[in-house]
Write a protein that holds these residues in place. Structure first.
Motif, mmCIF file in Angstrom:
data_model
loop_
_atom_site.group_PDB
_atom_site.id
_atom_site.type_symbol
_atom_site.label_atom_id
_atom_site.label_comp_id
_atom_site.label_asym_id
_atom_site.label_seq_id
_atom_site.Cartn_x
_atom_site.Cartn_y
_atom_site.Cartn_z
ATOM 1 N N ALA A 242 0.756 -1.173 0.069
ATOM 2 C CA ALA A 242 -0.056 -0.198 -0.099
ATOM 3 C C ALA A 242 0.825 1.463 -0.035
ATOM 4 O O ALA A 242 0.653 2.192 -0.610
ATOM 5 C CB ALA A 242 -0.795 0.142 1.184
ATOM 6 N N GLU A 243 2.036 1.042 0.725
ATOM 7 C CA GLU A 243 2.757 2.343 0.780
ATOM 8 C C GLU A 243 3.505 2.673 -0.337
ATOM 9 O O GLU A 243 3.499 3.722 -0.935
ATOM 10 C CB GLU A 243 3.726 2.308 2.155
ATOM 11 C CG GLU A 243 4.700 3.647 2.057
ATOM 12 C CD GLU A 243 5.368 3.800 3.388
ATOM 13 O OE1 GLU A 243 5.386 3.084 4.237
ATOM 14 O OE2 GLU A 243 6.310 4.615 3.447
ATOM 15 N N ALA A 244 4.031 1.516 -1.061
ATOM 16 C CA ALA A 244 4.732 1.723 -2.294
ATOM 17 C C ALA A 244 3.966 2.155 -3.459
ATOM 18 O O ALA A 244 4.059 2.999 -4.345
ATOM 19 C CB ALA A 244 5.193 0.388 -2.832
ATOM 20 N N ILE A 245 2.406 1.553 -3.583
ATOM 21 C CA ILE A 245 1.527 2.165 -4.545
ATOM 22 C C ILE A 245 1.105 3.604 -4.321
ATOM 23 O O ILE A 245 1.289 4.493 -5.294
ATOM 24 C CB ILE A 245 0.258 1.429 -4.532
ATOM 25 C CG1 ILE A 245 0.726 -0.184 -4.756
ATOM 26 C CG2 ILE A 245 -0.877 2.031 -5.123
ATOM 27 C CD1 ILE A 245 -0.554 -1.109 -4.582
ATOM 28 N N GLU A 246 1.045 4.032 -2.879
ATOM 29 C CA GLU A 246 0.506 5.499 -2.692
ATOM 30 C C GLU A 246 1.910 6.343 -2.883
ATOM 31 O O GLU A 246 1.556 7.407 -3.531
ATOM 32 C CB GLU A 246 0.344 5.496 -1.059
ATOM 33 C CG GLU A 246 -0.284 6.901 -0.897
ATOM 34 C CD GLU A 246 -0.962 6.863 0.814
ATOM 35 O OE1 GLU A 246 -1.363 5.804 1.191
ATOM 36 O OE2 GLU A 246 -0.909 8.126 1.204
ATOM 37 N N ARG A 247 3.095 6.013 -2.644
ATOM 38 C CA ARG A 247 4.091 6.901 -3.146
ATOM 39 C C ARG A 247 4.027 6.970 -4.509
ATOM 40 O O ARG A 247 4.653 8.049 -5.081
ATOM 41 C CB ARG A 247 5.581 6.629 -2.312
ATOM 42 C CG ARG A 247 5.467 6.705 -0.996
ATOM 43 C CD ARG A 247 6.706 6.096 -0.095
ATOM 44 N NE ARG A 247 7.749 6.942 -0.179
ATOM 45 C CZ ARG A 247 8.895 6.908 0.494
ATOM 46 N NH1 ARG A 247 9.149 6.030 1.536
ATOM 47 N NH2 ARG A 247 9.935 7.900 0.460
ATOM 48 N N SER A 248 3.953 5.825 -5.490
ATOM 49 C CA SER A 248 4.150 5.919 -6.706
ATOM 50 C C SER A 248 3.282 6.865 -7.339
ATOM 51 O O SER A 248 3.310 7.819 -8.303
ATOM 52 C CB SER A 248 4.190 4.498 -7.295
ATOM 53 O OG SER A 248 4.898 3.532 -6.939
ATOM 54 N N CYS A 249 1.842 6.594 -6.913
ATOM 55 C CA CYS A 249 0.973 7.431 -7.480
ATOM 56 C C CYS A 249 0.954 8.949 -6.965
ATOM 57 O O CYS A 249 0.639 9.781 -7.712
ATOM 58 C CB CYS A 249 -0.589 6.846 -6.691
ATOM 59 S SG CYS A 249 -0.955 5.432 -7.576
ATOM 60 N N ALA A 250 1.836 9.114 -5.953
ATOM 61 C CA ALA A 250 1.678 10.710 -5.461
ATOM 62 C C ALA A 250 2.741 11.293 -6.476
ATOM 63 O O ALA A 250 2.737 12.416 -6.748
ATOM 64 C CB ALA A 250 2.343 10.751 -3.924
ATOM 65 N N ILE A 251 3.974 10.612 -6.661
ATOM 66 C CA ILE A 251 5.017 11.118 -7.725
ATOM 67 C C ILE A 251 4.362 11.209 -9.167
ATOM 68 O O ILE A 251 4.431 12.338 -9.763
ATOM 69 C CB ILE A 251 6.119 10.132 -7.643
ATOM 70 C CG1 ILE A 251 6.840 9.995 -6.488
ATOM 71 C CG2 ILE A 251 6.908 10.609 -8.863
ATOM 72 C CD1 ILE A 251 7.900 9.040 -6.483
ATOM 73 N N LYS A 252 3.361 10.272 -9.575
ATOM 74 C CA LYS A 252 3.044 10.526 -10.797
ATOM 75 C C LYS A 252 1.906 11.805 -10.849
ATOM 76 O O LYS A 252 1.951 12.511 -11.796
ATOM 77 C CB LYS A 252 2.156 8.974 -11.033
ATOM 78 C CG LYS A 252 1.261 9.260 -12.583
ATOM 79 C CD LYS A 252 1.568 8.191 -13.528
ATOM 80 C CE LYS A 252 1.051 8.677 -14.836
ATOM 81 N NZ LYS A 252 0.829 7.402 -15.648
ATOM 82 N N ALA A 253 0.998 11.854 -9.530
ATOM 83 C CA ALA A 253 0.240 12.829 -9.697
ATOM 84 C C ALA A 253 0.803 14.310 -9.559
ATOM 85 O O ALA A 253 0.383 15.209 -10.517
ATOM 86 C CB ALA A 253 -0.813 12.596 -8.354
ATOM 87 N N ASP A 254 1.998 14.371 -8.784
ATOM 88 C CA ASP A 254 2.541 15.544 -9.103
ATOM 89 C C ASP A 254 3.158 15.970 -10.369
ATOM 90 O O ASP A 254 3.185 17.001 -10.836
ATOM 91 C CB ASP A 254 4.196 15.379 -8.136
ATOM 92 C CG ASP A 254 4.018 15.972 -7.040
ATOM 93 O OD1 ASP A 254 2.999 16.529 -6.309
ATOM 94 O OD2 ASP A 254 5.085 15.939 -6.116
ATOM 95 N N VAL A 255 3.830 14.927 -11.083
ATOM 96 C CA VAL A 255 4.399 15.353 -12.565
ATOM 97 C C VAL A 255 3.265 15.658 -13.361
ATOM 98 O O VAL A 255 3.153 16.421 -14.146
ATOM 99 C CB VAL A 255 5.100 13.967 -12.845
ATOM 100 C CG1 VAL A 255 5.666 14.180 -14.559
ATOM 101 C CG2 VAL A 255 6.430 13.870 -11.799
ATOM 102 N N VAL A 256 1.863 14.659 -13.283
ATOM 103 C CA VAL A 256 0.989 15.203 -14.139
ATOM 104 C C VAL A 256 0.381 16.449 -13.948
ATOM 105 O O VAL A 256 0.189 17.210 -14.709
ATOM 106 C CB VAL A 256 -0.121 13.913 -14.291
ATOM 107 C CG1 VAL A 256 -1.484 14.340 -14.882
ATOM 108 C CG2 VAL A 256 0.588 12.763 -14.794
ATOM 109 N N ALA A 257 0.129 16.877 -12.673
ATOM 110 C CA ALA A 257 -0.272 18.115 -12.382
ATOM 111 C C ALA A 257 0.437 19.234 -12.895
ATOM 112 O O ALA A 257 0.105 20.407 -13.252
ATOM 113 C CB ALA A 257 -0.499 18.148 -11.104
#
Lengths: 367, 367
Positions: free
Chosen positions: A220-235
């Motif tokens: 869950a932590e690996a997924i959350e940190r991955s999604c957070a990085i992707k969300a940052d870059v996409v934003a």
């Protein structure tokens, strides 16, 4: 209904912002999606592998008051074509869905890419929700709004930017994921550390045994940190005018492998793993990362069960031919994502056919 | 190079704003388009009727320094399908166009809709320019960003909003337009008066003889005023959340005729003319416009060479079935554009199958 611990991330895109819900057993508790459903009609698009496992669970937890049409596609990247999308339109039009309908993708990246593209084009655009069921789609393709299909001459050549209204990630479904698909997803997780977060990269290395054992909390932590990085870059760059291109680390090599081998023979994440390692080696040859960092990555990918080498029968000329056709290429000039240093990606446009050929030659000789 | 008198309108959509260039012989003087071309690659999409007439002229006036790929499609609404769009992708990918390429549509509405949709989806979106060569496409489909293809179950059911970077309207090309196509275009011109500008409507009535004689100055003014009304409406509501729906006056009836008769047998403008007259009659039956205004419109459409009645073999049930599937419909509830009073359109959602059936019965009896 089980008690679920849910984390919510947000992709910040102005009036197209949306939540990513992450938690155990969320498929059985999908009420959080209801405010994201546009009207009373819903189309759930899945495939022959995933639908028997999770379709009923999702339908039940969405509630019984919706008019649901199921579209079950054949499983596999080989079917990610315009012809399959046409089948989605046939079904949905025959069932009489109007433009207040909501498309939900239930499956991996192939299902999500096609369902999203169909949602982008159905009556010029309807609401779309992602329910990714593979590690790769949970950390990568379900977030960011890239949708599309392949063409015999190139991967994802036909598509649209169409952001989902929500993403629902149930970490529990990963327990039943085949080992090969799990490893393929790990490749994209590792990518986020390589391009943007050296701390995350170190953490992943440390936690690898528990990740491979699929311990829920670590996953869950690996997924959350991955999604957070992707969300940052996409934003920062929704339509890939600039920084978003770094998410393609390993993908230019990887897409060439996928296209040349026939879609579906290599998993996307497997091709990306080999591509990342090639990009690391190229970065090392330019003196931008240390040789031992390359070997560490190689050892680590091997432990995760990922391939390290391109297909033996794939020539450098074939690589270069496919790479020049990559979507990032401009006027026939290849653009590649490299690392300088580890944990920081940059896009270069000065790699020529000769540098690629030399690199692949060295790899083939085991140098 | 001939001296041209050019008028420029602007469609105001923030960072997606674009110019509409209107003038005589602009095809031979297309230098105004050069700043709108993204890179050095250009794809000109046309059809077997238009390409022999205008392709060389456009290519020459664009300049010889561009890498141009021509894609010549079969002519006709029957070919406005996903399969034809796939052929565009095949050609453009084989020719190696990257995402800095610019798609130019040279032709009528069918070519423009397909080229625009292909541009929206090629590598997730490339720059697009409209060069409409029919009256209908000049005043309607080339402006506003609606693109797409038909499905056997409905017109324009698959598509995207993708605004052009520029629209180039050469009024000279209308001199060679077949009479039937010219009349079909006039139907859409008249529509703008009906829905939004009673003064324009009166002016058109007065100028009809000179319009039918295709006098350049009158034609140019009719086109410019039509485009200005469309640009206004689109700027107010780009994605048809509200007011833009009024542009569909006559289209719900019209699309039903087109779909039921097989695409291409009726011209779009012909079906819209019959649909407008039906919408006028329905408005009159509700007491919103005067009966003699209906008869004036009918006489006027007849003088323009347009049909006044639905196909004799098309039942009310067939109409209702197709109309309920219209993109504007919500939860099976038809939405229709009516007039109240003449010169002012509104969208209603309270027309039921019975009202439509009664209307069509009265029309069939000549009442």
């Amino acid at each position: 209904m089980p008690a679920t611990l849910m984390h919510t991330l947000r992709v910040d895109l102005g009036d197209r912002s949306y939540p990513i819900f992450i938690g155990r057993d969320l498929l059985a508790d999908a009420a959080c999606l209801r405010p994201c459903i546009a009207g009373r009609q819903v189309v759930i698009i899945s495939n022959t592998t995933v639908a028997p496992l999770y379709m009923d669970r999702l339908r039940q937890s969405l509630g019984s008051d919706l008019a649901v049409t199921e579209v079950i596609l054949p499983d596999g990247e080989a079917y990610k074509t315009l012809a399959t999308v046409q089948q989605i339109f046939d079904r949905v039009l025959a069932a009489g869905h109007d433009r207040t309908t909501t498309f939900i993708a239930l499956g991996g990246g192939v299902v999500g890419d096609m369902a999203g593209f169909a949602a982008a084009c159905y009556q010029r655009g309807v609401v779309f929700i992602q329910v990714p069921t593979t590690l790769l789609s949970q950390v990568d393709s379900s977030v960011g709004g890239k949708t599309g299909v392949n063409h015999p001459l190139g991967k994802n050549m036909i598509g649209a930017f169409h952001q989902p209204r929500a993403v629902l990630i149930d970490t529990q479904v990963l327990q039943s994921l085949p080992a090969r698909e799990f490893a393929a997803g790990l490749a994209e997780v590792i990518k986020y550390g390589l391009i943007r977060d050296i701390g995350f990269y170190a953490w992943l290395q440390e936690e690898l045994p528990r990740l491979l054992a699929r311990e829920e909390a670590v996953l869950a932590e690996a997924i959350e940190r991955s999604c957070a990085i992707k969300a940052d870059v996409v934003a920062a760059d929704e339509r890939e005018g600039g920084v978003r291109a770094i998410l393609n680390l390993g993908h230019t090599f990887g897409h060439a492998i996928e296209a040349a081998q026939g879609y579906g023979n290599w998993l996307h994440g497997e091709a990306v793993a080999v591509g990342m390692l090639l990009a690391m080696r190229l970065s090392a040859r330019r003196g931008w990362v240390a040789d031992d960092e390359v070997e560490t990555l190689a050892a680590w990918l091997a432990r995760a069960g990922l391939p390290l080498r391109p297909p033996a029968d794939m020539s450098a000329a074939t690589f270069v031919q496919h790479m020049a056709r990559d979507k990032k290429a401009v006027d026939g000039r290849m653009r590649l994502v490299l690392l300088r240093p580890l944990g920081q990606a940059l896009v270069v446009d000065d790699a020529d056919a000769r540098e690629i050929t030399d690199l692949l030659g060295a790899v083939a000789r085991g140098a």
